[in-house]
Design an enzyme around this catalytic site. Structure first.
Site, mmCIF file in Angstrom:
data_model
loop_
_atom_site.group_PDB
_atom_site.id
_atom_site.type_symbol
_atom_site.label_atom_id
_atom_site.label_comp_id
_atom_site.label_asym_id
_atom_site.label_seq_id
_atom_site.Cartn_x
_atom_site.Cartn_y
_atom_site.Cartn_z
ATOM 1 N N SER A 143 0.851 -1.198 0.000
ATOM 2 C CA SER A 143 0.000 0.000 0.000
ATOM 3 C C SER A 143 0.879 1.238 0.000
ATOM 4 O O SER A 143 2.016 1.198 0.492
ATOM 5 C CB SER A 143 -0.871 0.013 1.259
ATOM 6 O OG SER A 143 -1.481 1.272 1.421
ATOM 7 N N TYR A 156 -1.300 -0.542 10.272
ATOM 8 C CA TYR A 156 -1.418 -1.008 8.870
ATOM 9 C C TYR A 156 -0.197 -0.552 8.078
ATOM 10 O O TYR A 156 0.411 -1.329 7.343
ATOM 11 C CB TYR A 156 -2.703 -0.422 8.288
ATOM 12 C CG TYR A 156 -2.946 -0.700 6.826
ATOM 13 C CD1 TYR A 156 -3.406 -1.940 6.389
ATOM 14 C CD2 TYR A 156 -2.745 0.300 5.865
ATOM 15 C CE1 TYR A 156 -3.653 -2.173 5.039
ATOM 16 C CE2 TYR A 156 -2.997 0.067 4.523
ATOM 17 C CZ TYR A 156 -3.446 -1.167 4.111
ATOM 18 O OH TYR A 156 -3.695 -1.412 2.786
HETATM 19 N N1 LIG Z 1 -8.617 -0.744 -1.650
HETATM 20 C C1 LIG Z 1 -7.596 0.073 -1.446
HETATM 21 O O1 LIG Z 1 -7.717 1.325 -1.519
HETATM 22 C C2 LIG Z 1 -6.244 -0.493 -1.118
HETATM 23 C C3 LIG Z 1 -5.153 0.400 -1.157
HETATM 24 C C4 LIG Z 1 -3.879 -0.086 -0.861
HETATM 25 C C5 LIG Z 1 -3.702 -1.430 -0.577
HETATM 26 N N2 LIG Z 1 -4.775 -2.273 -0.534
HETATM 27 C C6 LIG Z 1 -4.529 -3.669 -0.215
HETATM 28 O O2 LIG Z 1 -5.127 -4.483 -1.198
HETATM 29 C C7 LIG Z 1 -5.444 -5.757 -0.633
HETATM 30 C C8 LIG Z 1 -6.875 -6.100 -0.989
HETATM 31 O O3 LIG Z 1 -7.720 -5.103 -0.425
HETATM 32 P P1 LIG Z 1 -9.153 -4.759 -1.024
HETATM 33 O O4 LIG Z 1 -9.266 -3.305 -1.041
HETATM 34 O O5 LIG Z 1 -9.377 -5.537 -2.244
HETATM 35 O O6 LIG Z 1 -10.067 -5.261 0.193
HETATM 36 P P2 LIG Z 1 -11.336 -6.228 0.257
HETATM 37 O O7 LIG Z 1 -12.232 -6.000 -0.901
HETATM 38 O O8 LIG Z 1 -11.871 -6.051 1.643
HETATM 39 O O9 LIG Z 1 -10.687 -7.674 0.105
HETATM 40 C C9 LIG Z 1 -9.915 -8.242 1.120
HETATM 41 C C10 LIG Z 1 -9.682 -9.693 0.770
HETATM 42 O O10 LIG Z 1 -8.904 -10.267 1.834
HETATM 43 C C11 LIG Z 1 -9.532 -11.477 2.223
HETATM 44 N N3 LIG Z 1 -9.297 -11.772 3.637
HETATM 45 C C12 LIG Z 1 -9.518 -10.956 4.698
HETATM 46 N N4 LIG Z 1 -9.215 -11.596 5.837
HETATM 47 C C13 LIG Z 1 -8.826 -12.852 5.478
HETATM 48 C C14 LIG Z 1 -8.389 -13.995 6.195
HETATM 49 N N5 LIG Z 1 -8.296 -13.992 7.540
HETATM 50 N N6 LIG Z 1 -8.064 -15.107 5.511
HETATM 51 C C15 LIG Z 1 -8.148 -15.137 4.152
HETATM 52 N N7 LIG Z 1 -8.541 -14.084 3.413
HETATM 53 C C16 LIG Z 1 -8.869 -12.963 4.077
HETATM 54 C C17 LIG Z 1 -11.008 -11.264 1.955
HETATM 55 O O11 LIG Z 1 -11.648 -12.508 1.718
HETATM 56 P P3 LIG Z 1 -12.690 -13.243 2.717
HETATM 57 O O12 LIG Z 1 -13.483 -12.200 3.410
HETATM 58 O O13 LIG Z 1 -13.446 -14.135 1.789
HETATM 59 O O14 LIG Z 1 -11.800 -14.026 3.627
HETATM 60 C C18 LIG Z 1 -10.974 -10.463 0.665
HETATM 61 O O15 LIG Z 1 -10.917 -11.330 -0.447
HETATM 62 C C19 LIG Z 1 -5.175 -5.639 0.864
HETATM 63 O O16 LIG Z 1 -3.930 -6.220 1.167
HETATM 64 C C20 LIG Z 1 -5.133 -4.132 1.095
HETATM 65 O O17 LIG Z 1 -4.323 -3.792 2.198
HETATM 66 C C21 LIG Z 1 -6.043 -1.827 -0.803
#
Ligand SMILES: NC(=O)c1ccc[n+]([C@@H]2O[C@H](COP(=O)([O-])OP(=O)(O)OC[C@H]3O[C@@H](n4cnc5c(N)ncnc54)[C@H](OP(=O)(O)O)[C@@H]3O)[C@@H](O)[C@H]2O)c1
Length: 258
Positions: A143, A156
Site C-alpha cells: 500500500s 497497517y
Molecule cells: N482498496 C484500497 O484502496 C487499497 C489500497 C492499498 C492497498 N490495498 C490492499 O489491497 C489488498 C486487498 O484489499 P481490497 O481493497 O481488495 O479489500 P477487500 O475488498 O476487503 O478484500 C480483502 C480480501 O482479503 C480477504 N481476507 C480478509 N481476511 C482474510 C483472512 N483472515 N483469511 C483469508 N482471506 C482474508 C477477503 O476474503 P474473505 O473475506 O473471503 O476471507 C478479501 O478477499 C489488501 O492487502 C489491502 O491492504 C487496498
C-alpha cells in the site's frame, strides 16, 4: 513462455483487488487457484473467470483462513495436488487497521500483523520449492500507506512497510533461482474494504481528491494490470521493486504547510 499453463495462486481472491486480479489474469489465460474465507463469493469470482475464457478445470477454489497455519498448508497442498505446479503467487489478502496509538487494541494489532505479514511469510515459505521449479514470481499487494507517514492507520502502515522489506529481502534471496519478487503499492481503490470501514463513496472520493496528487482515486484496472505486468514475462528483468500506483500520493506534501 506465455501465460498458457502457468498457475497463479491469489489470496483474498473473493473481493476487491484480488477479485479484479483473478479476472485480469483469467482474461490473459493463466490458470488460477483462488482462496479466501467466503466460499459463495469465491464461486462467484470463479464464474467470472470462466466468462473470461478459462475452463472449469483451469480454476481451483480453496476456502481457508490465512491466519490459520493448517488452512495455509491445505491451500498450498490442494493447489499443488490439483495443478501439479505453481508459477506465481499474489499475496493480496489484507485488512486495514484504523485508529491511532491511543485507541489501538493489542488484539487488533495481532490480527493485522497475522494476516498482513505473518500469513504472507508462511504461504511464501511453503511455496518457494515449487517456485524454484518453475522459475516463478511473487507479487505482494502492499500500500502507499507504507511510503507515507500516517496518524490514523499506523499499524497497517507498519505492516505494509514490513511487507515492502520482505519483498526486497526475498527478491535478493531468490534471484539466483530466477524467481522475481515485487510489490505494488496502491493508493485509494474503491473496494468493499471501505464499506467495512463504514465510509460512504462520497467520503472516499472527497478524501481521494485531497490525498492524491492527481486529485482522484485509482481504478481497479490500474492496479490489476500492473500486477499482471509484474507476473508476465514483460517484466522479466524486474525484481525487488515496490511500485506505487497511487496518482502521486507518495510524493505529496501537505499543501497547507506552504
Ligand atoms: N482498496 C484500497 O484502496 C487499497 C489500497 C492499498 C492497498 N490495498 C490492499 O489491497 C489488498 C486487498 O484489499 P481490497 O481493497 O481488495 O479489500 P477487500 O475488498 O476487503 O478484500 C480483502 C480480501 O482479503 C480477504 N481476507 C480478509 N481476511 C482474510 C483472512 N483472515 N483469511 C483469508 N482471506 C482474508 C477477503 O476474503 P474473505 O473475506 O473471503 O476471507 C478479501 O478477499 C489488501 O492487502 C489491502 O491492504 C487496498
Amino acid at each position: 513462455m506465455t501465460s498458457r499453463g502457468k498457475v497463479i495462486l491469489i489470496t483474498g481472491a473473493s473481493s476487491g483487488i484480488g477479485e479484479g486480479t483473478a479476472s485480469e489474469l483469467a482474461s490473459r489465460g493463466y490458470q488460477l487457484s483462488l482462496t479466501g474465507r467466503n466460499l459463495e463469493r469465491l464461486n462467484g469470482v470463479k464464474d467470472k473467470c470462466i466468462q473470461e475464457g478459462l475452463k472449469e478445470d483451469q480454476i481451483l477454489v480453496v476456502q481457508g483462513d490465512m491466519c490459520s497455519d493448517e488452512d495455509v498448508e491445505r491451500i498450498v497442498k490442494q493447489t499443488v495436488d490439483f495443478f501439479g505446479s505453481i508459477y506465481g503467487l499474489v499475496n493480496n489478502a489484507g485488512i486495514p487497521c484504523p485508529g491511532n496509538m491511543q485507541t489501538l487494541k493489542m488484539s487488533t494489532f495481532d490480527k493485522v500483523m497475522n494476516l498482513n505479514l505473518r500469513s504472507v511469510i508462511y504461504i511464501t515459505k511453503l511455496l518457494i520449492p515449487y517456485l524454484i521449479e518453475t522459475k516463478g514470481c511473487i507479487v505482494n499487494v502492499s500500500s502507499v500507506a507504507s511510503l507515507v507517514s500516517t496518524d490514523y492507520n499506523p499499524i497497517y502502515s507498519m505492516a505494509k512497510a514490513g511487507l515492502d522489506k520482505f519483498t526486497s529481502n526475498l527478491a535478493a534471496d531468490l534471484a539466483k533461482h530466477q524467481i522475481r519478487v515485487n510489490a505494488v503499492n496502491p493508493g485509494v481503490i474503491i473496494t468493499p474494504l471501505y464499506d467495512t470501514l463504514g465510509y460512504t463513496l462520497e467520503q472516499v472520493e472527497n478524501a481521494s481528491r485531497i490525498g492524491h496528487a492527481m486529485c482522484r482515486h485509482g481504478e481497479m484496472a490500474e492496479v490489476t494490470k500492473a500486477i499482471a505486468f509484474l507476473i508476465s514475462d514483460d517484466s522479466s528483468f524486474i525484481t525487488g521493486v515496490r511500485l506505487p500506483i497511487d496518482g502521486g500520493r507518495h510524493i505529496m506534501v501537505k499543501s497547507e504547510i506552504l
